[in-house]
Design an enzyme around this catalytic site. Sequence first.
Site, PDB file in Angstrom:
ATOM      1  N   PHE A  16       0.820  -1.223   0.000  1.00  0.00           N
ATOM      2  CA  PHE A  16       0.000   0.000   0.000  1.00  0.00           C
ATOM      3  C   PHE A  16       0.856   1.277   0.000  1.00  0.00           C
ATOM      4  CE2 PHE A  16      -2.302   2.783   3.284  1.00  0.00           C
ATOM      5  CZ  PHE A  16      -2.870   3.602   2.322  1.00  0.00           C
ATOM      6  N   ILE A  17       1.567   1.535   1.096  1.00  0.00           N
ATOM      7  CA  ILE A  17       2.272   2.822   1.200  1.00  0.00           C
ATOM      8  C   ILE A  17       3.463   2.866   0.252  1.00  0.00           C
ATOM      9  CG2 ILE A  17       3.501   4.389   2.743  1.00  0.00           C
ATOM     10  CD1 ILE A  17       1.854   3.220   5.066  1.00  0.00           C
ATOM     11  N   LEU A  40       5.927 -10.282  -2.508  1.00  0.00           N
ATOM     12  CA  LEU A  40       4.554 -10.560  -2.977  1.00  0.00           C
ATOM     13  C   LEU A  40       3.856 -11.552  -2.050  1.00  0.00           C
ATOM     14  CD1 LEU A  40       4.864 -10.582  -6.886  1.00  0.00           C
ATOM     15  CD2 LEU A  40       4.210  -8.714  -5.374  1.00  0.00           C
ATOM     16  N   THR A 105       9.731 -11.259   9.413  1.00  0.00           N
ATOM     17  CA  THR A 105       9.955 -10.159   8.454  1.00  0.00           C
ATOM     18  C   THR A 105      10.339  -8.861   9.159  1.00  0.00           C
ATOM     19  OG1 THR A 105       8.601 -11.028   6.665  1.00  0.00           O
ATOM     20  CG2 THR A 105       8.751  -8.634   6.831  1.00  0.00           C
ATOM     21  N   ASP A 138       3.123   4.699  14.593  1.00  0.00           N
ATOM     22  CA  ASP A 138       2.870   5.283  15.924  1.00  0.00           C
ATOM     23  C   ASP A 138       2.457   4.209  16.939  1.00  0.00           C
ATOM     24  OD1 ASP A 138       0.325   4.740  14.938  1.00  0.00           O
ATOM     25  OD2 ASP A 138      -0.434   6.789  15.153  1.00  0.00           O
ATOM     26  N   TYR A 163       2.206  -7.069  16.461  1.00  0.00           N
ATOM     27  CA  TYR A 163       2.661  -6.206  15.355  1.00  0.00           C
ATOM     28  C   TYR A 163       3.485  -5.041  15.901  1.00  0.00           C
ATOM     29  CZ  TYR A 163       2.417  -2.281  12.078  1.00  0.00           C
ATOM     30  OH  TYR A 163       2.735  -1.190  11.297  1.00  0.00           O
ATOM     31  N   ALA A 165       4.974  -4.681  18.740  1.00  0.00           N
ATOM     32  CA  ALA A 165       6.225  -5.118  19.378  1.00  0.00           C
ATOM     33  C   ALA A 165       7.281  -5.422  18.319  1.00  0.00           C
ATOM     34  CB  ALA A 165       5.964  -6.347  20.247  1.00  0.00           C
ATOM     35  N   LYS A 167       7.487  -4.088  15.321  1.00  0.00           N
ATOM     36  CA  LYS A 167       7.940  -2.824  14.732  1.00  0.00           C
ATOM     37  C   LYS A 167       8.851  -2.082  15.721  1.00  0.00           C
ATOM     38  CE  LYS A 167       7.057  -1.169  11.329  1.00  0.00           C
ATOM     39  NZ  LYS A 167       7.664  -1.293   9.950  1.00  0.00           N
ATOM     40  N   PRO A 218     -18.067  -4.744   9.966  1.00  0.00           N
ATOM     41  CA  PRO A 218     -17.780  -5.038  11.381  1.00  0.00           C
ATOM     42  C   PRO A 218     -17.070  -3.875  12.068  1.00  0.00           C
ATOM     43  CG  PRO A 218     -16.304  -6.289   9.930  1.00  0.00           C
ATOM     44  CD  PRO A 218     -17.075  -5.350   9.064  1.00  0.00           C
ATOM     45  N   ARG A 227      -8.394   6.915  15.767  1.00  0.00           N
ATOM     46  CA  ARG A 227      -7.170   6.864  14.984  1.00  0.00           C
ATOM     47  C   ARG A 227      -6.944   8.237  14.350  1.00  0.00           C
ATOM     48  NH1 ARG A 227      -6.897   3.133  17.770  1.00  0.00           N
ATOM     49  NH2 ARG A 227      -6.421   0.948  17.315  1.00  0.00           N
TER      50      ARG A 227
HETATM   51  P1  NAD Z   1       1.277  -3.582   3.311  1.00  0.00           P
HETATM   52  O1  NAD Z   1       0.951  -4.792   4.106  1.00  0.00           O
HETATM   53  O2  NAD Z   1       0.229  -2.992   2.426  1.00  0.00           O
HETATM   54  O3  NAD Z   1       2.530  -3.898   2.363  1.00  0.00           O
HETATM   55  C1  NAD Z   1       3.650  -4.608   2.818  1.00  0.00           C
HETATM   56  C2  NAD Z   1       4.451  -5.058   1.605  1.00  0.00           C
HETATM   57  O4  NAD Z   1       5.630  -5.720   2.083  1.00  0.00           O
HETATM   58  C3  NAD Z   1       3.696  -6.064   0.722  1.00  0.00           C
HETATM   59  O5  NAD Z   1       3.819  -5.698  -0.630  1.00  0.00           O
HETATM   60  C4  NAD Z   1       4.389  -7.385   1.002  1.00  0.00           C
HETATM   61  O6  NAD Z   1       4.384  -8.267  -0.106  1.00  0.00           O
HETATM   62  C5  NAD Z   1       5.805  -6.924   1.355  1.00  0.00           C
HETATM   63  N1  NAD Z   1       6.512  -7.874   2.207  1.00  0.00           N
HETATM   64  C6  NAD Z   1       6.052  -8.483   3.336  1.00  0.00           C
HETATM   65  N2  NAD Z   1       6.994  -9.310   3.836  1.00  0.00           N
HETATM   66  C7  NAD Z   1       8.081  -9.186   3.026  1.00  0.00           C
HETATM   67  C8  NAD Z   1       9.376  -9.767   3.042  1.00  0.00           C
HETATM   68  N3  NAD Z   1       9.750 -10.663   3.977  1.00  0.00           N
HETATM   69  N4  NAD Z   1      10.258  -9.416   2.060  1.00  0.00           N
HETATM   70  C9  NAD Z   1       9.885  -8.548   1.100  1.00  0.00           C
HETATM   71  N5  NAD Z   1       8.673  -7.977   1.027  1.00  0.00           N
HETATM   72  C10 NAD Z   1       7.773  -8.291   1.990  1.00  0.00           C
HETATM   73  O7  NAD Z   1       1.849  -2.527   4.344  1.00  0.00           O
HETATM   74  P2  NAD Z   1       1.613  -0.950   4.457  1.00  0.00           P
HETATM   75  O8  NAD Z   1       0.359  -0.697   5.198  1.00  0.00           O
HETATM   76  O9  NAD Z   1       1.827  -0.329   3.141  1.00  0.00           O
HETATM   77  O10 NAD Z   1       2.824  -0.557   5.419  1.00  0.00           O
HETATM   78  C11 NAD Z   1       4.121  -0.299   4.896  1.00  0.00           C
HETATM   79  C12 NAD Z   1       5.051   0.074   6.029  1.00  0.00           C
HETATM   80  O11 NAD Z   1       4.588   1.256   6.663  1.00  0.00           O
HETATM   81  C13 NAD Z   1       5.147  -0.975   7.126  1.00  0.00           C
HETATM   82  O12 NAD Z   1       6.477  -1.017   7.584  1.00  0.00           O
HETATM   83  C14 NAD Z   1       4.212  -0.477   8.208  1.00  0.00           C
HETATM   84  O13 NAD Z   1       4.633  -0.916   9.470  1.00  0.00           O
HETATM   85  C15 NAD Z   1       4.397   1.015   8.052  1.00  0.00           C
HETATM   86  N6  NAD Z   1       3.240   1.838   8.474  1.00  0.00           N
HETATM   87  C16 NAD Z   1       1.986   1.579   7.984  1.00  0.00           C
HETATM   88  C17 NAD Z   1       0.923   2.405   8.339  1.00  0.00           C
HETATM   89  C18 NAD Z   1      -0.478   2.182   7.799  1.00  0.00           C
HETATM   90  O14 NAD Z   1      -1.399   2.883   8.199  1.00  0.00           O
HETATM   91  N7  NAD Z   1      -0.691   1.259   6.876  1.00  0.00           N
HETATM   92  C19 NAD Z   1       1.141   3.472   9.212  1.00  0.00           C
HETATM   93  C20 NAD Z   1       2.420   3.692   9.704  1.00  0.00           C
HETATM   94  C21 NAD Z   1       3.471   2.886   9.310  1.00  0.00           C
HETATM   95  O1  TDX Z   2     -13.063  -4.688  10.582  1.00  0.00           O
HETATM   96  C1  TDX Z   2     -12.543  -3.834  11.326  1.00  0.00           C
HETATM   97  N1  TDX Z   2     -13.319  -3.178  12.250  1.00  0.00           N
HETATM   98  C2  TDX Z   2     -12.806  -2.260  13.120  1.00  0.00           C
HETATM   99  O2  TDX Z   2     -13.536  -1.678  13.937  1.00  0.00           O
HETATM  100  C3  TDX Z   2     -11.138  -3.520  11.260  1.00  0.00           C
HETATM  101  C4  TDX Z   2     -10.238  -4.212  10.266  1.00  0.00           C
HETATM  102  C5  TDX Z   2     -10.640  -2.574  12.132  1.00  0.00           C
HETATM  103  N2  TDX Z   2     -11.448  -1.980  13.052  1.00  0.00           N
HETATM  104  C6  TDX Z   2     -10.883  -0.944  13.960  1.00  0.00           C
HETATM  105  C7  TDX Z   2      -9.597  -1.317  14.640  1.00  0.00           C
HETATM  106  C8  TDX Z   2      -8.865   0.013  14.737  1.00  0.00           C
HETATM  107  O3  TDX Z   2      -9.280   0.730  15.887  1.00  0.00           O
HETATM  108  O4  TDX Z   2     -10.568   0.172  13.120  1.00  0.00           O
HETATM  109  C9  TDX Z   2      -9.329   0.785  13.506  1.00  0.00           C
HETATM  110  C10 TDX Z   2      -8.379   0.703  12.341  1.00  0.00           C
HETATM  111  O5  TDX Z   2      -8.016  -0.658  12.173  1.00  0.00           O
HETATM  112  P1  TDX Z   2      -6.974  -1.117  11.031  1.00  0.00           P
HETATM  113  O6  TDX Z   2      -7.410  -0.578   9.720  1.00  0.00           O
HETATM  114  O7  TDX Z   2      -6.762  -2.579  11.167  1.00  0.00           O
HETATM  115  O8  TDX Z   2      -5.655  -0.292  11.433  1.00  0.00           O
HETATM  116  P2  TDX Z   2      -4.816  -0.222  12.797  1.00  0.00           P
HETATM  117  O9  TDX Z   2      -4.993  -1.453  13.602  1.00  0.00           O
HETATM  118  O10 TDX Z   2      -5.135   1.089  13.459  1.00  0.00           O
HETATM  119  O11 TDX Z   2      -3.324  -0.198  12.202  1.00  0.00           O
HETATM  120  C11 TDX Z   2      -3.004   0.565  11.024  1.00  0.00           C
HETATM  121  O12 TDX Z   2      -2.401   1.780  11.353  1.00  0.00           O
HETATM  122  C12 TDX Z   2      -1.097   1.728  11.897  1.00  0.00           C
HETATM  123  C13 TDX Z   2      -2.093  -0.232  10.098  1.00  0.00           C
HETATM  124  O13 TDX Z   2      -2.712  -1.475   9.776  1.00  0.00           O
HETATM  125  C14 TDX Z   2      -0.737  -0.445  10.712  1.00  0.00           C
HETATM  126  O14 TDX Z   2       0.129  -1.122   9.803  1.00  0.00           O
HETATM  127  C15 TDX Z   2      -0.158   0.900  11.042  1.00  0.00           C
HETATM  128  O15 TDX Z   2       1.088   0.761  11.678  1.00  0.00           O
END
Ligand code: NAD
Ligand code: TDX
Length: 360
Positions: A16-17, A40, A105, A138, A163, A165, A167, A218, A227
Amino acid sequence: MTSIPRQLLITGGAGFIAGNLVHHWASVHPGDRIVVLDALTYAGNRATIAPLIDADRISFVQGDIGDRALVDGLLAENAITHVAHLAAESHVDRSITGPGAFLATNVNGTFTLLEAFRAHWLAAGSPTDWRFLHVSTDEVFGSLEPGDPPFNETTPYSPRSPYAASKAASDHLARAWQHTYGLPVLVSNCSNNYGPYHFPEKLIPLTLINILLGRPIPVYGDGSNVRDWLYVEDHCRALERVLLGGEPGRTYCIGGCNEVANIDLVQILCSLMDELAPDLPVRPSRELIRFVADRPGHDRRYAIDATRIREELGWEPQVTVQEGLRRTVSWYLAHPGWWQPLLSADYANYLESQYAARLA
Ligand code: NAD
Ligand code: TDX
């Protein structure tokens, strides 16, 4: 700012990011060479960056960040000077049911990457303008109660999910490699992202796709958990600032200043879908909302104080949550070709395992 041209490795670039970051970087720095390393996993989707791969704008390597020989070869062959490390297992709910992959990972994979980059950097004579940006969350800071001040760079670590822990462990490794070996490492801790290419296990894309399919939405517990939402392109702009202008050894907190309770967020998404989606199986969409059993150990509230990155690097979010959510809804409506192939048997099994008992 560091010198150009750069050879940039983006790990997790089919996610995603990092997928958004690949698009951002290719458009803003067309002279830089971009190499993506991604295993992947279920969360990685080659389609996210396929147009750039097919046009030879970037190189794509499918592989594991924990594969030292692969990473060594990739760093050397591409003369990598900059790393944006985003590959991770990222979903809190999956970390509760299966924490092993998160340690493999997020902890061991990050360790391998740091060691490989250190060897590569030493072999090049320890250039001072190379960079390794470790992208984190965060969630390492734990949970806030209503009224607590937001997290900043001095907040002590208090991770509470597997998760978080994993990170936190990787953040400590990244900082230790900077402190001990002088490796030019930066760390960023960001709040919840949303926007295009978000895998539909996370709250926002799950809600949108469930509305399109007429399935229950849900909401965990009473929906009052909060959040701090940041549009993913704003995060990408922040990462660019940190990688190019940040001081090695320094941490930058990144956040949207957009605190929203989950139930309010879901209600906004329902209203936007009712307004923007032409055909919906259930209308109004809010009839699909179901309060379900809470996430174990569910953190109450996250919020970020982004003063440092604003004052030192001149970054601030450009997209309001109203605008960002509208853009996100429009993107999912316009791109069924991206998300429909993700609704595989594995995905159905995942939903079943997460929600069968909760929705019963
Ligand atoms: P994501 O799950 O969408 O993507 C993770 C990617 O990493 C995937 O493409 C997956 O195939 C790849 N991957 C997983 N294990 C791997 C491995 N062993 N080797 C190579 N590639 C691997 O994650 P995201 O939500 O885009 O998050 C990206 C980063 O940003 C993460 O480090 C996450 O902790 C951090 N982050 C995410 C959020 C959020 O809201 N999503 C917020 C803050 C920080
Ligand atoms: O079905 C759901 N219903 C629900 O109420 C899901 C999937 C989540 N939730 C709640 C849990 C959280 O309070 O919504 C909030 C957001 O949940 P997620 O989308 O799973 O995100 P969160 O757990 O906050 O974590 C995300 O932000 C920080 C990312 O997945 C992490 O990778 C990032 O570090």
